[in-house]
Design an enzyme around this catalytic site. Sequence first.
Site, short mmCIF file in Angstrom:
data_model
loop_
_atom_site.label_atom_id
_atom_site.label_comp_id
_atom_site.label_asym_id
_atom_site.label_seq_id
_atom_site.Cartn_x
_atom_site.Cartn_y
_atom_site.Cartn_z
N VAL A 252 -28.21 128.37 -29.81
CA VAL A 252 -29.33 128.66 -28.91
C VAL A 252 -29.65 127.32 -28.26
O VAL A 252 -30.23 126.43 -28.88
CB VAL A 252 -30.55 129.21 -29.68
CG1 VAL A 252 -31.75 129.37 -28.76
CG2 VAL A 252 -30.19 130.56 -30.30
N PRO A 253 -29.20 127.15 -27.02
CA PRO A 253 -29.08 125.79 -26.46
C PRO A 253 -30.38 125.19 -25.98
O PRO A 253 -30.59 124.97 -24.79
CB PRO A 253 -28.08 125.99 -25.31
CG PRO A 253 -28.32 127.39 -24.87
CD PRO A 253 -28.71 128.18 -26.09
N CYS A 254 -31.27 124.86 -26.92
CA CYS A 254 -32.54 124.24 -26.53
C CYS A 254 -32.28 122.85 -25.94
O CYS A 254 -33.15 122.30 -25.27
CB CYS A 254 -33.49 124.18 -27.71
SG CYS A 254 -32.86 123.31 -29.14
N HIS A 255 -31.09 122.30 -26.19
CA HIS A 255 -30.78 120.99 -25.60
C HIS A 255 -30.62 121.08 -24.09
O HIS A 255 -30.58 120.05 -23.41
CB HIS A 255 -29.51 120.40 -26.24
CG HIS A 255 -28.29 121.25 -26.06
ND1 HIS A 255 -28.00 122.32 -26.87
CD2 HIS A 255 -27.30 121.22 -25.14
CE1 HIS A 255 -26.86 122.89 -26.47
NE2 HIS A 255 -26.42 122.24 -25.42
N ARG A 256 -30.51 122.30 -23.55
CA ARG A 256 -30.36 122.44 -22.10
C ARG A 256 -31.70 122.46 -21.37
O ARG A 256 -31.75 122.70 -20.17
CB ARG A 256 -29.56 123.71 -21.77
CG ARG A 256 -28.11 123.60 -22.21
CD ARG A 256 -27.30 124.85 -21.90
NE ARG A 256 -26.05 124.84 -22.67
CZ ARG A 256 -25.38 125.93 -23.03
NH1 ARG A 256 -25.82 127.11 -22.67
NH2 ARG A 256 -24.27 125.81 -23.74
#
Length: 389
Positions: free
Chosen positions: A344-348
């Site tokens: 779940v790409p919260c880094h994006r």
Amino acid sequence: MTPILPKATQPTTTQPKTKLPGTPPLAGATRALPPIETMVRATLERDASYEGTFFLGVTTTGIFCRPGCPARTPRRENMVFFPLAEEAMIAGFRACRRCHPLEPRGATPDWLRSLLEEIEQNPDQRFKDGDLRTRGLVPERVRRWFQAQHGMTFHAYQRARRLGRALGEIQNGGDLLGSAFESGFDSASGFAEALSKLAGVTPGEARQSTTVVVDRILSPLGPMIAAATDDALHLLEFANRRMLETQFLRVVRATKGVLVPGSNAIIDQVRRELDAYYSGKLRTFVVPCAMPGTEFQEAVWNELRQIPYGETRSYAELARAVERPTAIRAVGRTNGDNRLAIIVPCHRVVGADGSLTGYGGGLWRKQRLLEIEGARTPPPAAGATSKKS
Ligand SMILES: [Zn+2]
């Protein structure tokens, strides 16, 4: 067996200025490693001038060293590198007794030596202020020393040591899974003890519960921890991220399960997909995942998964996407509550001006993840690597 780090994909960005012994690392600053070839050569040549730039873990012995350690030189395929001693500890490595990587050279004061030895002998003991005082130590002084020497609190140091020891036992996960159940966690398994205490589960309850297996996955950005039931992945986190215990508790609550060291098909799949991701060959994770939350949280997390690989969004854009345009802060908080790092790409999600903002696993990792995905270019490498001949 623990997988060996894929060598070609270890972080090779430029290193920060060489840290002098006693210089506190900047909290939250980028702690990238020197190029892998440089670290291998420094290790083979026992080049102590790399002191402070990396730590070396030896997978065959489970011991980690500072550069230049006089102990026997490991084979290259057994070397793993860490930017911080804390990460080596969390990955389950023990401090070498020859080079004492936790003791800045010549800087360990005598008054602290016996405490360090005591922690090493009994990592499960939690030393509170009172325990320090009965040993004639001033708690404030102890805390200051750890902060200055290791850039972490005494609490974080003890936690890293406990977690590392516990996770070190995961290596024989399959056996431990059986024995932990049979013994109702009465075995000497530090991991089972630590995690069942954390979960507040009694041995009797444990036998009736859903099993959530917990394993670690070594990655080019440091050790990760994965937790999965038979049918879904519930947690994937960098091992030294803040709030890891809290995240575990949320998994326990969500699954009503009990955490045991081990592995299963879901974790095998995560490991394969992560390998492919880190080598740039995978853009979408397909491993079954479960991360129950409130309606709002689930909306945000689902929206995160809509951000395409290689792109970023601002918190405000994310808030608009879930039709709560004014809830930017809540969106940010929910981002931070994500338990499935990378997948779940919260880094994006970045600041409105494109700047990298908070990331539970550390900003340097956020930067590296975006580099892998092509959404950021690596910082210029010019002159930052100290090459010697
Ligand atoms: Zn050593």
